[in-house]
Design an enzyme around this catalytic site. Structure first.
Site, PDB file in Angstrom:
ATOM      1  N   ARG A  80      38.069  26.054  30.394  1.00 26.11           N
ATOM      2  CA  ARG A  80      37.992  24.844  28.846  1.00 26.11           C
ATOM      3  C   ARG A  80      38.968  24.213  28.730  1.00 26.11           C
ATOM      4  O   ARG A  80      38.875  22.928  28.721  1.00 26.11           O
ATOM      5  CB  ARG A  80      37.811  25.229  27.968  1.00 26.11           C
ATOM      6  N   HIS A 131      43.898  29.074  14.915  1.00 27.26           N
ATOM      7  CA  HIS A 131      43.187  29.724  16.492  1.00 27.26           C
ATOM      8  C   HIS A 131      44.001  29.655  17.784  1.00 27.26           C
ATOM      9  O   HIS A 131      43.553  29.243  18.300  1.00 27.26           O
ATOM     10  CB  HIS A 131      41.853  29.438  16.608  1.00 27.26           C
TER      11      HIS A 131
HETATM   12  C1  BV8 Z   1      41.354  39.246  12.828  1.00 26.57           C
HETATM   13  C2  BV8 Z   1      40.241  31.350  19.617  1.00 26.57           C
HETATM   14  C3  BV8 Z   1      42.215  41.067  11.899  1.00 26.57           C
HETATM   15  C4  BV8 Z   1      39.266  31.707  21.223  1.00 26.57           C
HETATM   16  C5  BV8 Z   1      38.510  32.160  17.824  1.00 26.57           C
HETATM   17  C6  BV8 Z   1      33.751  42.796  14.472  1.00 26.57           C
HETATM   18  C7  BV8 Z   1      34.450  43.320  15.487  1.00 26.57           C
HETATM   19  C8  BV8 Z   1      35.452  42.928  16.033  1.00 26.57           C
HETATM   20  C9  BV8 Z   1      35.731  41.509  14.866  1.00 26.57           C
HETATM   21  C10 BV8 Z   1      34.900  41.644  13.935  1.00 26.57           C
HETATM   22  C11 BV8 Z   1      34.230  41.713  13.933  1.00 26.57           C
HETATM   23  N1  BV8 Z   1      33.907  41.730  12.564  1.00 26.57           N
HETATM   24  C12 BV8 Z   1      33.803  40.516  11.604  1.00 26.57           C
HETATM   25  C13 BV8 Z   1      35.474  40.158  12.164  1.00 26.57           C
HETATM   26  C14 BV8 Z   1      36.052  39.506  12.082  1.00 26.57           C
HETATM   27  C15 BV8 Z   1      36.417  38.345  13.270  1.00 26.57           C
HETATM   28  C16 BV8 Z   1      35.049  37.887  13.273  1.00 26.57           C
HETATM   29  O1  BV8 Z   1      35.286  37.171  12.458  1.00 26.57           O
HETATM   30  N2  BV8 Z   1      33.627  37.615  14.511  1.00 26.57           N
HETATM   31  C17 BV8 Z   1      32.608  36.773  13.851  1.00 26.57           C
HETATM   32  C18 BV8 Z   1      32.535  36.808  15.134  1.00 26.57           C
HETATM   33  C19 BV8 Z   1      31.633  37.641  13.280  1.00 26.57           C
HETATM   34  N3  BV8 Z   1      36.787  37.670  13.164  1.00 26.57           N
HETATM   35  C20 BV8 Z   1      38.794  37.583  14.144  1.00 26.57           C
HETATM   36  O2  BV8 Z   1      38.825  39.084  14.820  1.00 26.57           O
HETATM   37  C21 BV8 Z   1      39.852  37.000  14.093  1.00 26.57           C
HETATM   38  N4  BV8 Z   1      41.350  38.112  14.227  1.00 26.57           N
HETATM   39  O3  BV8 Z   1      40.348  39.281  11.871  1.00 26.57           O
HETATM   40  O4  BV8 Z   1      41.815  40.514  12.633  1.00 26.57           O
HETATM   41  C22 BV8 Z   1      43.570  41.723  12.011  1.00 26.57           C
HETATM   42  C23 BV8 Z   1      44.388  41.288  10.826  1.00 26.57           C
HETATM   43  C24 BV8 Z   1      45.898  41.986  11.135  1.00 26.57           C
HETATM   44  C25 BV8 Z   1      46.293  42.057  12.077  1.00 26.57           C
HETATM   45  C26 BV8 Z   1      45.487  42.327  13.631  1.00 26.57           C
HETATM   46  C27 BV8 Z   1      43.894  41.935  13.491  1.00 26.57           C
HETATM   47  C28 BV8 Z   1      40.437  36.448  14.671  1.00 26.57           C
HETATM   48  C29 BV8 Z   1      39.556  34.758  14.883  1.00 26.57           C
HETATM   49  C30 BV8 Z   1      39.374  34.095  15.485  1.00 26.57           C
HETATM   50  C31 BV8 Z   1      38.464  34.064  16.844  1.00 26.57           C
HETATM   51  N5  BV8 Z   1      39.392  33.175  17.564  1.00 26.57           N
HETATM   52  N6  BV8 Z   1      38.628  31.071  18.753  1.00 26.57           N
HETATM   53  C32 BV8 Z   1      38.460  30.170  21.630  1.00 26.57           C
HETATM   54  O5  BV8 Z   1      38.865  29.426  20.893  1.00 26.57           O
HETATM   55  O6  BV8 Z   1      38.528  31.016  22.925  1.00 26.57           O
HETATM   56  S1  BV8 Z   1      37.180  31.799  16.615  1.00 26.57           S
HETATM   57  C33 BV8 Z   1      35.880  30.422  17.316  1.00 26.57           C
HETATM   58  O7  BV8 Z   1      34.959  30.429  17.158  1.00 26.57           O
HETATM   59  C34 BV8 Z   1      36.352  29.168  18.300  1.00 26.57           C
HETATM   60  O8  BV8 Z   1      37.771  28.953  17.398  1.00 26.57           O
HETATM   61  C35 BV8 Z   1      35.476  28.322  16.770  1.00 26.57           C
HETATM   62  O9  BV8 Z   1      35.654  27.342  16.323  1.00 26.57           O
HETATM   63  C36 BV8 Z   1      35.366  29.753  16.258  1.00 26.57           C
HETATM   64  C37 BV8 Z   1      34.071  29.390  15.375  1.00 26.57           C
HETATM   65  O10 BV8 Z   1      33.310  28.601  15.615  1.00 26.57           O
HETATM   66  P1  BV8 Z   1      32.460  27.580  15.341  1.00 26.57           P
HETATM   67  O11 BV8 Z   1      34.112  26.366  15.278  1.00 26.57           O
HETATM   68  O12 BV8 Z   1      32.187  27.566  14.108  1.00 26.57           O
HETATM   69  O13 BV8 Z   1      31.637  26.756  16.243  1.00 26.57           O
HETATM   70  P2  BV8 Z   1      30.570  27.350  16.473  1.00 26.57           P
HETATM   71  O14 BV8 Z   1      29.821  26.862  17.879  1.00 26.57           O
HETATM   72  O15 BV8 Z   1      29.969  28.391  15.931  1.00 26.57           O
HETATM   73  O16 BV8 Z   1      29.398  26.073  15.304  1.00 26.57           O
HETATM   74  C38 BV8 Z   1      29.441  24.656  15.343  1.00 26.57           C
HETATM   75  C39 BV8 Z   1      29.063  24.380  14.497  1.00 26.57           C
HETATM   76  O17 BV8 Z   1      29.040  22.741  14.549  1.00 26.57           O
HETATM   77  C40 BV8 Z   1      27.334  24.400  14.034  1.00 26.57           C
HETATM   78  O18 BV8 Z   1      26.941  25.160  13.412  1.00 26.57           O
HETATM   79  C41 BV8 Z   1      26.586  23.511  14.685  1.00 26.57           C
HETATM   80  O19 BV8 Z   1      25.027  23.128  14.075  1.00 26.57           O
HETATM   81  C42 BV8 Z   1      27.360  22.194  14.585  1.00 26.57           C
HETATM   82  N7  BV8 Z   1      27.634  21.219  14.982  1.00 26.57           N
HETATM   83  C43 BV8 Z   1      27.363  20.992  15.944  1.00 26.57           C
HETATM   84  N8  BV8 Z   1      27.664  19.493  16.360  1.00 26.57           N
HETATM   85  C44 BV8 Z   1      27.882  18.597  15.246  1.00 26.57           C
HETATM   86  C45 BV8 Z   1      27.812  19.803  14.048  1.00 26.57           C
HETATM   87  N9  BV8 Z   1      27.800  19.740  13.427  1.00 26.57           N
HETATM   88  C46 BV8 Z   1      28.485  17.793  12.510  1.00 26.57           C
HETATM   89  N10 BV8 Z   1      28.050  17.258  14.174  1.00 26.57           N
HETATM   90  C47 BV8 Z   1      27.939  17.660  15.533  1.00 26.57           C
HETATM   91  N11 BV8 Z   1      27.500  16.493  16.111  1.00 26.57           N
END
Ligand code: BV8
Ligand code: ZN
Length: 255
Positions: A80, A131
């Site tokens: 990346r 992030h």
């Molecule tokens: C936390 C860094 C607690 C990595 C990222 C079950 C198990 C484990 C965890 C969880 C669980 N359920 C919930 C959780 C919490 C978890 C979570 O939310 N999981 C999700 C998947 C369910 N969250 C966490 O673990 C967070 N931490 O909760 O900690 C805690 C608290 C205290 C103490 C200790 C612990 C941490 C979350 C951060 C994870 N790291 N990134 C890396 O980048 O390598 S997240 C990763 O997803 C990226 O950062 C990314 O930005 C983020 C979100 O994704 P999007 O940006 O939305 O990207 P995506 O591809 O999904 O969507 C793109 C969109 O763009 C689409 O809608 C598409 O239609 C649109 N698009 C495309 N092209 C265009 C467009 N729109 C307009 N124009 C275009 N041209």
């Protein structure tokens, strides 16, 4: 053709409504995701249904994955970083930087989930990176955080100070977000009267929680995305299309 005229008419109405909200806004907060960088050539997360070389991203981007196989995780991040050497900010990034100029200081905050530095490279000043950032490394031993730009780091980089194993300075799944950054993002969201959500599937928390928080604080929510997302239900105005075209168009409509 009628449908087209209606569609175009409807789309122009929505842009005019969004422009009016932003023109009269006192404070604006923006939340961006991978979609805002897609037109720069940065792959999104769930575009490839969340897979990377057959691994689920939330299995590769975790502390457990790094503990078990740091080489694999560094391969994921080095690829990346290599991709970022080839990309430039797109018109959507520049439009957000220009929009910020229309608001004084604290009255505009750009909160991003992205780790690609493209908002700053486009000139955005007040950027909150929830992030982390791909240009920084963090030492597992002495905790030194260093900006290494996009230099080649090797397949298992070690600390120049203590020779400890380095990790990307990225927030992995199951890790807490940087507290001060998160507090600031949550505060600015609670104070804004317009919340612009661009290019995020709104499935990752706590970042996606900002959308409902903005709504609850009485802000109007504008969503820019190619498709319907988990944010769409909360949007007062939805602009459907590529952010690289819609954001400059929105700026033009604001005047
Ligand atoms: C936390 C860094 C607690 C990595 C990222 C079950 C198990 C484990 C965890 C969880 C669980 N359920 C919930 C959780 C919490 C978890 C979570 O939310 N999981 C999700 C998947 C369910 N969250 C966490 O673990 C967070 N931490 O909760 O900690 C805690 C608290 C205290 C103490 C200790 C612990 C941490 C979350 C951060 C994870 N790291 N990134 C890396 O980048 O390598 S997240 C990763 O997803 C990226 O950062 C990314 O930005 C983020 C979100 O994704 P999007 O940006 O939305 O990207 P995506 O591809 O999904 O969507 C793109 C969109 O763009 C689409 O809608 C598409 O239609 C649109 N698009 C495309 N092209 C265009 C467009 N729109 C307009 N124009 C275009 N041209
Ligand atoms: Zn060290």
């Amino acid at each position: 053709m009628t449908a087209m005229i209606n569609d175009t008419g409807e789309a122009n109405n929505r842009i005019a409504t969004a422009a009016t909200l932003l023109r009269h806004a006192r404070r604006v907060a923006v939340l961006t995701g991978a979609g805002v960088s897609a037109e720069s050539g940065v792959p999104t997360f769930r575009g490839s249904d969340g897979l990377w070389e057959g691994h689920r991203i939330d299995e590769v981007a975790t502390p457990m994955a790094f503990r078990d196989d740091p080489r694999l995780v560094w391969r994921f991040y080095n690829l990346r970083r290599a991709n970022l050497r080839t990309v430039q900010p797109n018109p959507g990034h520049f439009a957000l930087a220009e929009l910020e100029q229309r608001f004084a200081g604290e009255h505009f905050t750009l909160v991003t989930q992205n780790v690609d530095s493209l908002h700053r490279r486009a000139g955005s000043q007040r950027v909150l990176e929830l992030h982390g950032n791909l240009s920084r490394t963090r030492c597992m031993q002495c905790h030194a955080i260093e900006d290494r730009g996009l230099d080649e780091l090797g397949e298992l980089p070690h600390c120049p100070h203590c020779n400890g194993l380095l990790r990307p300075d990225i927030v992995w799944f199951h890790e807490a977000l940087p507290a001060a950054t998160w507090e600031e993002a949550a505060l600015m969201t609670s104070l804004c009267d317009v919340f612009l959500v661009v290019g995020t599937s709104a499935v990752v928390y706590p970042a996606a929680g900002l959308i409902v928080a903005a709504k609850r604080s009485g802000a109007k929510v504008i969503e820019i995305n190619l498709a319907e997302t988990d944010a769409s239900y909360h949007a007062d105005v939805r602009l459907t299309g590529p952010s690289g075209a819609l954001l400059p168009g929105l700026l033009k409509a604001i005047g």
